[in-house]
Enzyme design. Structure first.
Site, short mmCIF file in Angstrom:
data_model
loop_
_atom_site.label_atom_id
_atom_site.label_comp_id
_atom_site.label_asym_id
_atom_site.label_seq_id
_atom_site.Cartn_x
_atom_site.Cartn_y
_atom_site.Cartn_z
N TRP A 196 0.76 54.92 33.61
CA TRP A 196 2.22 54.28 32.73
C TRP A 196 1.99 54.22 31.44
O TRP A 196 0.34 54.73 30.89
CB TRP A 196 0.66 52.55 33.40
N GLU A 237 4.52 54.00 37.06
CA GLU A 237 4.37 52.28 36.90
C GLU A 237 5.80 51.89 35.70
O GLU A 237 5.62 52.34 35.11
CB GLU A 237 3.17 51.32 36.00
N LYS A 239 8.37 49.75 33.83
CA LYS A 239 8.51 48.49 32.49
C LYS A 239 9.38 47.67 32.19
O LYS A 239 10.16 48.80 31.76
CB LYS A 239 7.10 48.34 31.69
N ASP A 270 4.47 46.21 39.11
CA ASP A 270 3.88 45.23 38.61
C ASP A 270 4.42 43.61 38.39
O ASP A 270 5.55 43.96 37.95
CB ASP A 270 3.78 45.95 37.30
N HIS A 273 6.49 43.48 34.88
CA HIS A 273 7.38 44.60 34.58
C HIS A 273 8.53 43.99 34.74
O HIS A 273 9.50 45.15 34.53
CB HIS A 273 6.68 45.51 35.32
N HIS A 297 0.24 46.20 41.30
CA HIS A 297 -0.35 45.03 40.46
C HIS A 297 -0.12 43.54 41.25
O HIS A 297 1.52 43.66 40.04
CB HIS A 297 -0.06 45.90 38.92
N ASP A 305 5.80 38.77 30.58
CA ASP A 305 4.41 39.76 30.56
C ASP A 305 2.88 39.33 30.65
O ASP A 305 2.38 40.43 29.72
CB ASP A 305 4.73 41.53 30.47
N ASP A 307 0.10 38.36 31.75
CA ASP A 307 -0.54 39.34 32.52
C ASP A 307 -2.26 37.69 33.01
O ASP A 307 -3.22 38.01 32.14
CB ASP A 307 -1.48 39.57 31.70
N ASP A 337 -3.63 43.38 37.89
CA ASP A 337 -3.87 43.20 37.06
C ASP A 337 -3.85 42.24 35.58
O ASP A 337 -2.48 42.05 35.77
CB ASP A 337 -2.38 44.75 36.72
C1 RNT Z 1 0.47 47.65 31.74
C2 RNT Z 1 0.38 47.52 32.85
C3 RNT Z 1 -0.90 48.14 32.83
C4 RNT Z 1 -1.98 47.74 31.91
C5 RNT Z 1 -3.51 48.60 32.45
C6 RNT Z 1 -4.46 48.17 31.52
O1 RNT Z 1 1.22 46.69 30.89
O2 RNT Z 1 0.20 46.90 33.58
O3 RNT Z 1 -0.87 49.20 34.10
O4 RNT Z 1 -2.18 46.85 32.35
O5 RNT Z 1 -2.91 50.16 33.24
ZN ZN Z 2 -0.17 47.22 35.69
#
Ligand code: RNT
Ligand code: ZN
Length: 429
Positions: A196, A237, A239, A270, A273, A297, A305, A307, A337
């Site tokens: 990523w 990955e 986003k 993810d 994302h 993820h 986003d 997290d 994640d």
């Molecule tokens: C970032 C991505 C990625 C990170 C990690 C730390 O938006 O989700 O996966 O969270 O690599």
């Molecule tokens: Zn991620």
């Protein structure tokens, strides 16, 4: 001679009455609970090391996180070196039923206090991690770290207009693949190396095409070397946006879907994302029409986003349900994640991982009548059964799973985390 008891019967006999009742309730609906528990016990979740130290890493010249990522909260007790992080992971893993994996970032090497730049990382910096994982029979996964670095400070890495900056990150990503392959080789389980990058524009770019052309070129250079699939699997990955990259992300969903498809890479989906009303649950059966495997993820975005720690909410249930109901468990790799420093960091791992496993269990216990109703065109029964299924006694089955795999039942795990917190408090900031 005494006749051996069939294992299923034996399990039923030693189970608590709530579990027996649950088995009967599910059996009446055509669900084999013992089979579900066997499947669940075989699913590995990759625990993201970066929840343990707020995406800090162990480089001597640790810079600000950058890359549009943000960790909020200031709980004491953050792991400050590899030993502390491994001890924290051990504590978390002891409270999560099953045998799992640990997901590392390149900045988490055991660098022995020496400055090792990203274009110098090598398998030797991960020797202690590999030994630790081998002893516990854990798998390891990996990620190049293309943020929190002076050469990524302007928000661009593999798509940077300056060829020397691109080359720096290509070298880093190549070295990361070598590290990942060494992990997979040593641990006899393929290491997923997930790429990523933060590259994107805060304001409307005049040229969206150039960076994407450069990214394709850089990625092709990164992936040039072939490794055995038993050692290494590459994932990419996409986003939608990050803080400071709101107007255009170079590695968008379409970009990486195309890249993964044409280069046979794993696509990493993810949960945070995409647009907030989009669910990755709906994407799984689409992308797996064309790709052999994906990485998930599992995260939780709140309005963006953000997290957040994964909770047992509809979105999570939808993701696990899609994978299980469509027989896709063998093609999906599970990773967590998120990063939250506003609560105990070990508890954050435990809550998220136990929730993911619980959601998988709920999916494994889905009454087949729901699908049958749809096949008969009976939408009323489908909805009625879906909603009734929510209240089937899954809790007793989960408790039985925890009991069999020797982890605390219910919230009992929290006192273990508290005890550990008290023990480590004296040594940590
Ligand atoms: C970032 C991505 C990625 C990170 C990690 C730390 O938006 O989700 O996966 O969270 O690599
Ligand atoms: Zn991620």
């Amino acid at each position: 001679m005494k006749k051996p008891t069939p294992s299923r019967q034996r399990n039923r006999d030693t189970a608590d009455p709530a579990y027996s009742f649950a088995c009967d309730q599910f059996a009446e609906r055509g669900v084999d609970v013992e089979a579900a528990l066997r499947t669940l016990a075989g699913i590995a979740v990759s625990l993201h090391c970066w929840q343990g130290d707020d995406v800090g890493g162990f480089e001597t010249n640790r810079g600000p996180i950058g890359g549009g990522l943000a960790v909020t909260g200031n709980q004491p007790g953050r792991a400050t070196n590899a030993e502390e992080l491994r001890a924290d992971l051990d504590q978390a893993l002891a409270l999560i039923p099953g045998r799992h994996r640990v997901n590392l970032h390149a900045m988490y090497g055991d660098f022995g206090g020496r400055p090792v730049d990203r274009d110098e990382v090598a398998p030797e910096h991960f020797r202690t991690w590999i030994a630790w994982a081998a002893e516990r029979r854990l798998g390891l996964d990996f990620n190049p770290t293309c943020f929190a670095h002076s050469r990524a400070a302007d928000g661009f890495t593999l798509s940077h207009p300056d060829a020397s900056v691109r080359q720096f990150w290509i070298t880093h990503c190549r070295r990361s693949r070598a590290i990942a392959a060494s992990m997979g080789h040593a641990l006899h389980t393929p290491c997923i190396n997930n790429l990523w990058i933060p590259d994107g524009f805060k304001d409307t770019p005049a040229d969206r095409q150039g960076p994407r052309e450069r990214l394709v070129e850089s990625l092709d250079a990164v992936f040039q070397k072939r490794y055995p699939v038993e050692h290494l699997r590459d994932a990419v990955e996409p986003k939608l946006f990050g803080i400071g990259a709101e107007s255009c992300t170079v590695g968008s969903a379409e970009f990486y879907f195309g890249y993964a498809l044409t280069r046979r890479k794993l696509l990493c989906l993810d949960s945070g994302h995409f647009h907030p009303t989009e669910s990755i649950a709906d994407k799984i059966s689409s992308v797996l029409q064309f790709l052999p495997e994906i990485l998930l993820h599992v995260s939780r975005g709140v309005r963006w986003d953000s997290d957040h720690v994964v909770t047992l909410a509809d979105e999570l249930l939808a993701i696990t349900r899609e994978v299980v109901a469509n027989g896709l468990l063998g093609r999906v790799h599970w990773g967590l994640d998120y990063f939250d420093a506003s609560i105990n960091r070990i508890a954050a791992w435990v809550i998220g991982a136990r929730n993911l496993l619980r959601a998988l269990l709920i999916a494994l216990l889905e009454p087949p009548g729901i699908r049958e109703a749809e096949a008969f065109g009976d939408r009323t029964a489908r909805l009625a059964l879906q909603e009734e299924a929510r209240f089937l006694p899954v809790g007793a089955v989960w408790n039985e799973h925890c009991k069999r795999l020797n982890v605390p039942i219910g919230e009992a795990w929290l006192s273990d985390v508290r005890r550990y917190e008290m023990q480590t408090r004296v040594h940590r900031a």
